[in-house]
Design a protein around this motif. Structure first.
Motif, PDB file in Angstrom:
ATOM      1  N   TYR A  95       0.842  -1.197   0.000  1.00  0.00           N
ATOM      2  CA  TYR A  95       0.000   0.000   0.000  1.00  0.00           C
ATOM      3  C   TYR A  95       0.873   1.241   0.000  1.00  0.00           C
ATOM      4  O   TYR A  95       1.951   1.255   0.589  1.00  0.00           O
ATOM      5  CB  TYR A  95      -0.899   0.013   1.249  1.00  0.00           C
ATOM      6  CG  TYR A  95      -1.853  -1.146   1.278  1.00  0.00           C
ATOM      7  CD1 TYR A  95      -3.119  -1.051   0.699  1.00  0.00           C
ATOM      8  CD2 TYR A  95      -1.482  -2.356   1.850  1.00  0.00           C
ATOM      9  CE1 TYR A  95      -3.979  -2.129   0.699  1.00  0.00           C
ATOM     10  CE2 TYR A  95      -2.349  -3.439   1.856  1.00  0.00           C
ATOM     11  CZ  TYR A  95      -3.590  -3.322   1.281  1.00  0.00           C
ATOM     12  OH  TYR A  95      -4.448  -4.387   1.277  1.00  0.00           O
ATOM     13  N   ALA A  96       0.378   2.310  -0.644  1.00  0.00           N
ATOM     14  CA  ALA A  96       1.082   3.589  -0.629  1.00  0.00           C
ATOM     15  C   ALA A  96       0.067   4.697  -0.847  1.00  0.00           C
ATOM     16  O   ALA A  96      -1.037   4.466  -1.353  1.00  0.00           O
ATOM     17  CB  ALA A  96       2.153   3.627  -1.709  1.00  0.00           C
ATOM     18  N   GLY A  97       0.444   5.907  -0.467  1.00  0.00           N
ATOM     19  CA  GLY A  97      -0.382   7.084  -0.708  1.00  0.00           C
ATOM     20  C   GLY A  97      -1.035   7.616   0.547  1.00  0.00           C
ATOM     21  O   GLY A  97      -0.869   7.100   1.639  1.00  0.00           O
ATOM     22  N   VAL A  98      -1.777   8.714   0.337  1.00  0.00           N
ATOM     23  CA  VAL A  98      -2.490   9.400   1.425  1.00  0.00           C
ATOM     24  C   VAL A  98      -3.914   9.652   0.959  1.00  0.00           C
ATOM     25  O   VAL A  98      -4.132  10.535   0.146  1.00  0.00           O
ATOM     26  CB  VAL A  98      -1.796  10.731   1.786  1.00  0.00           C
ATOM     27  CG1 VAL A  98      -2.548  11.440   2.887  1.00  0.00           C
ATOM     28  CG2 VAL A  98      -0.347  10.497   2.178  1.00  0.00           C
ATOM     29  N   PRO A  99      -4.883   8.856   1.425  1.00  0.00           N
ATOM     30  CA  PRO A  99      -4.722   7.630   2.206  1.00  0.00           C
ATOM     31  C   PRO A  99      -4.168   6.517   1.319  1.00  0.00           C
ATOM     32  O   PRO A  99      -4.150   6.633   0.095  1.00  0.00           O
ATOM     33  CB  PRO A  99      -6.145   7.319   2.671  1.00  0.00           C
ATOM     34  CG  PRO A  99      -7.018   7.885   1.602  1.00  0.00           C
ATOM     35  CD  PRO A  99      -6.292   9.121   1.100  1.00  0.00           C
ATOM     36  N   VAL A 100      -3.746   5.415   1.961  1.00  0.00           N
ATOM     37  CA  VAL A 100      -3.117   4.348   1.191  1.00  0.00           C
ATOM     38  C   VAL A 100      -4.093   3.687   0.225  1.00  0.00           C
ATOM     39  O   VAL A 100      -5.296   3.611   0.482  1.00  0.00           O
ATOM     40  CB  VAL A 100      -2.491   3.273   2.111  1.00  0.00           C
ATOM     41  CG1 VAL A 100      -1.323   3.825   2.882  1.00  0.00           C
ATOM     42  CG2 VAL A 100      -3.514   2.626   3.018  1.00  0.00           C
ATOM     43  N   MET A 101      -3.520   3.254  -0.898  1.00  0.00           N
ATOM     44  CA  MET A 101      -4.246   2.471  -1.901  1.00  0.00           C
ATOM     45  C   MET A 101      -3.428   1.217  -2.182  1.00  0.00           C
ATOM     46  O   MET A 101      -2.192   1.243  -2.092  1.00  0.00           O
ATOM     47  CB  MET A 101      -4.417   3.269  -3.189  1.00  0.00           C
ATOM     48  CG  MET A 101      -5.275   4.515  -3.015  1.00  0.00           C
ATOM     49  SD  MET A 101      -5.576   5.421  -4.550  1.00  0.00           S
ATOM     50  CE  MET A 101      -3.970   5.520  -5.278  1.00  0.00           C
ATOM     51  N   CYS A 102      -4.088   0.159  -2.563  1.00  0.00           N
ATOM     52  CA  CYS A 102      -3.420  -1.113  -2.817  1.00  0.00           C
ATOM     53  C   CYS A 102      -2.606  -1.060  -4.109  1.00  0.00           C
ATOM     54  O   CYS A 102      -3.089  -0.590  -5.151  1.00  0.00           O
ATOM     55  CB  CYS A 102      -4.449  -2.246  -2.886  1.00  0.00           C
ATOM     56  SG  CYS A 102      -3.694  -3.878  -3.008  1.00  0.00           S
ATOM     57  N   LEU A 103      -1.377  -1.572  -4.042  1.00  0.00           N
ATOM     58  CA  LEU A 103      -0.501  -1.649  -5.216  1.00  0.00           C
ATOM     59  C   LEU A 103      -0.307  -3.078  -5.700  1.00  0.00           C
ATOM     60  O   LEU A 103       0.415  -3.305  -6.652  1.00  0.00           O
ATOM     61  CB  LEU A 103       0.876  -1.047  -4.878  1.00  0.00           C
ATOM     62  CG  LEU A 103       0.883   0.408  -4.420  1.00  0.00           C
ATOM     63  CD1 LEU A 103       2.296   0.819  -4.064  1.00  0.00           C
ATOM     64  CD2 LEU A 103       0.294   1.313  -5.490  1.00  0.00           C
ATOM     65  N   GLY A 104      -0.909  -4.027  -5.010  1.00  0.00           N
ATOM     66  CA  GLY A 104      -0.776  -5.416  -5.409  1.00  0.00           C
ATOM     67  C   GLY A 104      -0.250  -6.288  -4.287  1.00  0.00           C
ATOM     68  O   GLY A 104      -0.132  -5.863  -3.138  1.00  0.00           O
ATOM     69  N   GLU A 105       0.080  -7.518  -4.625  1.00  0.00           N
ATOM     70  CA  GLU A 105       0.544  -8.478  -3.633  1.00  0.00           C
ATOM     71  C   GLU A 105       1.953  -8.157  -3.151  1.00  0.00           C
ATOM     72  O   GLU A 105       2.749  -7.559  -3.861  1.00  0.00           O
ATOM     73  CB  GLU A 105       0.515  -9.894  -4.202  1.00  0.00           C
ATOM     74  CG  GLU A 105      -0.906 -10.403  -4.419  1.00  0.00           C
ATOM     75  CD  GLU A 105      -0.939 -11.854  -4.858  1.00  0.00           C
ATOM     76  OE1 GLU A 105       0.105 -12.534  -4.800  1.00  0.00           O
ATOM     77  OE2 GLU A 105      -2.009 -12.307  -5.281  1.00  0.00           O
ATOM     78  N   ASN A 106       2.234  -8.578  -1.902  1.00  0.00           N
ATOM     79  CA  ASN A 106       3.548  -8.429  -1.293  1.00  0.00           C
ATOM     80  C   ASN A 106       4.013  -9.818  -0.876  1.00  0.00           C
ATOM     81  O   ASN A 106       3.245 -10.578  -0.299  1.00  0.00           O
ATOM     82  CB  ASN A 106       3.482  -7.506  -0.074  1.00  0.00           C
ATOM     83  CG  ASN A 106       4.838  -7.232   0.507  1.00  0.00           C
ATOM     84  OD1 ASN A 106       5.800  -7.043  -0.214  1.00  0.00           O
ATOM     85  ND2 ASN A 106       4.911  -7.205   1.820  1.00  0.00           N
ATOM     86  N   HIS A 107       5.267 -10.136  -1.148  1.00  0.00           N
ATOM     87  CA  HIS A 107       5.824 -11.448  -0.793  1.00  0.00           C
ATOM     88  C   HIS A 107       7.072 -11.247   0.051  1.00  0.00           C
ATOM     89  O   HIS A 107       8.193 -11.373  -0.442  1.00  0.00           O
ATOM     90  CB  HIS A 107       6.145 -12.248  -2.064  1.00  0.00           C
ATOM     91  CG  HIS A 107       4.964 -12.424  -2.955  1.00  0.00           C
ATOM     92  ND1 HIS A 107       3.966 -13.335  -2.678  1.00  0.00           N
ATOM     93  CD2 HIS A 107       4.604 -11.783  -4.096  1.00  0.00           C
ATOM     94  CE1 HIS A 107       3.036 -13.267  -3.626  1.00  0.00           C
ATOM     95  NE2 HIS A 107       3.392 -12.337  -4.494  1.00  0.00           N
ATOM     96  N   PRO A 108       6.883 -10.921   1.359  1.00  0.00           N
ATOM     97  CA  PRO A 108       8.048 -10.577   2.194  1.00  0.00           C
ATOM     98  C   PRO A 108       8.866 -11.768   2.671  1.00  0.00           C
ATOM     99  O   PRO A 108       9.967 -11.587   3.159  1.00  0.00           O
ATOM    100  CB  PRO A 108       7.400  -9.882   3.391  1.00  0.00           C
ATOM    101  CG  PRO A 108       6.067 -10.526   3.517  1.00  0.00           C
ATOM    102  CD  PRO A 108       5.646 -10.788   2.086  1.00  0.00           C
ATOM    103  N   LEU A 109       8.352 -12.961   2.568  1.00  0.00           N
ATOM    104  CA  LEU A 109       9.068 -14.125   3.125  1.00  0.00           C
ATOM    105  C   LEU A 109      10.004 -14.749   2.128  1.00  0.00           C
ATOM    106  O   LEU A 109       9.832 -14.763   0.980  1.00  0.00           O
ATOM    107  CB  LEU A 109       8.055 -15.158   3.624  1.00  0.00           C
ATOM    108  CG  LEU A 109       7.054 -14.647   4.639  1.00  0.00           C
ATOM    109  CD1 LEU A 109       6.046 -15.746   4.993  1.00  0.00           C
ATOM    110  CD2 LEU A 109       7.762 -14.192   5.881  1.00  0.00           C
TER     111      LEU A 109
END
Length: 165
Positions: free
Chosen positions: A151-165
């Motif tokens: 997510y990013a922005g003010v307010p946040v909006m979805c940018l797609g999937e995140n794969h942190p692992l």
């Protein structure tokens, strides 16, 4: 100073009376951990702070004591300079709070989240596991977040999937 459980606390860090550190933590210069919450009328409540083992708090970080329950920082977290964690927050394991991140009171951040530079999380908000909040993002009470998304922005909006692992 190194404690009995191999936690290093820099001599300039200010640690409140009800703070408990897990093993192998690092507390850097000029941190203030476990002092009164910034919540009018609740400043005298001190439920303390609990920091999980292996967590690194680099410096100039403030973590307020809980007012109704301890403020919790999970295991193996990385909290960078100038970050703030409000009272009664629950920060899950393996969370990164980047420089300048501001976490409001009663916030819940799930494990494996990454909160970007100068991001702001409004009080009483839940961030699901595995989320990334981009630099300067604002997560408000109306933000709808899904596990393992960016997510990013003010307010946040979805940018797609995140794969942190």
């Amino acid at each position: 100073m190194i404690t009995d459980n191999n936690t290093y606390i820099h001599p300039t860090a200010v640690i409140g009376p009800n703070v408990v550190f897990g093993a192998n933590c690092y507390i850097g210069p000029l941190c203030i951990i476990g002092y009164p919450a910034e919540w009018k009328g609740f400043e005298k409540n001190d439920c303390g702070v609990r920091v999980g083992g292996g967590t690194r708090i680099t410096g100039l970080v403030t973590i307020d004591a809980g007012t109704t329950e301890p403020t919790i920082i999970g295991k193996d977290c990385y909290i960078m300079k100038h970050a703030h964690v409000g009272h009664d927050a629950l920060i899950g394991d393996c969370v990164t709070l980047s420089c300048g991140a501001k976490i409001g009171g009663h916030v819940v951040i799930g494990p494996y989240c990454n909160i970007g530079l100068n991001a702001v999380i409004h009080q009483k908000v839940t961030i699901p596991p595995g989320c990334m909040i981009g630099a300067c993002g604002f997560v408000g009470k109306k933000s709808e977040l899904k596990e393992f998304h960016k997510y990013a922005g003010v307010p946040v909006m979805c940018l797609g999937e995140n794969h942190p692992l």
